[in-house]
Enzyme design. Structure first.
Site, PDB file in Angstrom:
ATOM      1  N   ASP A   1      16.964  -2.552 -10.241  1.00 64.01           N
ATOM      2  CA  ASP A   1      16.456  -1.232  -9.860  1.00 64.01           C
ATOM      3  C   ASP A   1      17.395  -0.658  -8.799  1.00 64.01           C
ATOM      4  O   ASP A   1      17.897  -1.399  -7.956  1.00 64.01           O
ATOM      5  CB  ASP A   1      15.022  -1.322  -9.298  1.00 64.01           C
TER       6      ASP A   1
HETATM    7  C1  TTP Z   1      23.465   6.336  -7.700  1.00 63.05           C
HETATM    8  C2  TTP Z   1      23.641   6.171  -9.171  1.00 63.05           C
HETATM    9  C3  TTP Z   1      22.585   5.767  -9.982  1.00 63.05           C
HETATM   10  N1  TTP Z   1      22.799   5.619 -11.333  1.00 63.05           N
HETATM   11  C4  TTP Z   1      21.712   5.209 -12.222  1.00 63.05           C
HETATM   12  C5  TTP Z   1      21.539   3.697 -12.311  1.00 63.05           C
HETATM   13  C6  TTP Z   1      20.153   3.580 -12.901  1.00 63.05           C
HETATM   14  O1  TTP Z   1      20.264   3.594 -14.330  1.00 63.05           O
HETATM   15  C7  TTP Z   1      19.456   4.845 -12.403  1.00 63.05           C
HETATM   16  C8  TTP Z   1      18.358   4.493 -11.425  1.00 63.05           C
HETATM   17  O2  TTP Z   1      17.184   4.284 -12.142  1.00 63.05           O
HETATM   18  P1  TTP Z   1      16.498   2.844 -12.292  1.00 63.05           P
HETATM   19  O3  TTP Z   1      15.043   3.076 -12.250  1.00 63.05           O
HETATM   20  O4  TTP Z   1      17.112   1.859 -11.379  1.00 63.05           O
HETATM   21  O5  TTP Z   1      16.915   2.344 -13.752  1.00 63.05           O
HETATM   22  P2  TTP Z   1      16.708   3.056 -15.144  1.00 63.05           P
HETATM   23  O6  TTP Z   1      15.353   3.665 -15.240  1.00 63.05           O
HETATM   24  O7  TTP Z   1      17.900   3.937 -15.404  1.00 63.05           O
HETATM   25  O8  TTP Z   1      16.861   1.838 -16.148  1.00 63.05           O
HETATM   26  P3  TTP Z   1      15.937   0.507 -16.275  1.00 63.05           P
HETATM   27  O9  TTP Z   1      14.831   0.604 -15.280  1.00 63.05           O
HETATM   28  O10 TTP Z   1      15.467   0.550 -17.715  1.00 63.05           O
HETATM   29  O11 TTP Z   1      16.902  -0.634 -16.011  1.00 63.05           O
HETATM   30  O12 TTP Z   1      20.435   5.637 -11.738  1.00 63.05           O
HETATM   31  C9  TTP Z   1      24.031   5.884 -11.926  1.00 63.05           C
HETATM   32  O13 TTP Z   1      24.178   5.764 -13.154  1.00 63.05           O
HETATM   33  N2  TTP Z   1      25.075   6.281 -11.141  1.00 63.05           N
HETATM   34  C10 TTP Z   1      24.936   6.439  -9.788  1.00 63.05           C
HETATM   35  O14 TTP Z   1      25.921   6.815  -9.112  1.00 63.05           O
END
Ligand code: TTP
EC number: 3.6.1.9
Length: 194
Positions: free
Chosen positions: A71
């Site tokens: 997360d």
């Molecule tokens: C800060 C940042 C976050 N992110 C993304 C990572 C995570 O996928 C998302 C944060 O949401 P999360 O809730 O961590 O994850 P998710 O819902 O995308 O996927 P899952 O729970 O199914 O594993 O933001 C980027 O892709 N680039 C960035 O620079």
């Protein structure tokens, strides 16, 4: 030795691509957790709790496997930012982050079901974002990129132009700190009973 099954409890295309870089074969079983980014908890505890809830949710639905979940949140001036609820929330987040520095925290949980063991770690990346004009924020939101990213930006995407400084793991900011995950998986594989 019994063949180990690895499962990534995620729907994130970024996490899938990152985990593949470590060279492990794994199945993908999305978790079904509704993530509630509440604020009356330390960001480091929140992100590890959410990673555990995601891994545990999938552990209930599979036989013996090694389950990996993550997360990612933003911790900025005491505020915790998850994914934006809508375009208005994305604008609120980007306006808050404009011209500031903050931490991207990724919590990792690996549940080793055969050994009934749980590993929890956290990755932290310091990010400095330049001033972003309202026109740039509106144009960025129009691309759709902010809507499924913590803090409403993607360091690996079009959001890269707003980044003034990165200190720490790049993959941690994208959502899966490979250095940490590699170490956790090595620990599990070196565990003689696993
Ligand atoms: C800060 C940042 C976050 N992110 C993304 C990572 C995570 O996928 C998302 C944060 O949401 P999360 O809730 O961590 O994850 P998710 O819902 O995308 O996927 P899952 O729970 O199914 O594993 O933001 C980027 O892709 N680039 C960035 O620079």
């Amino acid at each position: 030795m019994q063949k180990r099954r690895f499962v990534l409890a995620s729907n994130s295309s970024r996490r899938i691509a990152l985990l593949k870089l470590l060279g492990y074969k794994f199945d993908i079983i999305p978790h079904e957790i509704e993530e509630d980014v509440c604020c009356d908890i330390l960001p480091s505890d929140l992100v590890q709790n959410l990673a555990f809830l995601k891994a545990n949710d999938v552990a209930k639905r599979v036989d013996d496997a090694i389950i990996i979940a993550a997360d990612t949140i933003i911790s900025c001036k005491g505020a915790i930012l998850g994914k934006p609820k809508d375009v208005y929330d994305a604008k609120r987040m980007l306006s808050m982050l404009s011209g500031t520095e903050h931490d991207v925290l990724s919590g990792i949980c690996i549940i080793n079901m055969p050994l009934k063991k749980k590993l929890l770690r956290i990755g932290r990346t310091y990010i400095k974002i330049r001033h972003i004009t309202e026109e740039e924020i509106d144009a960025y939101i129009q691309t759709g990129e902010p809507l499924d990213k913590a803090g409403a930006y993607a360091i690996q995407g079009k959001g890269k132009k707003f980044i003034e400084k990165i200190d720490g793991s790049y993959t941690n900011a994208v959502g899966l700190p490979l250095e940490i995950v590699r170490e956790m998986l090595n620990n599990i594989l070196n565990d003689t009973n696993a």
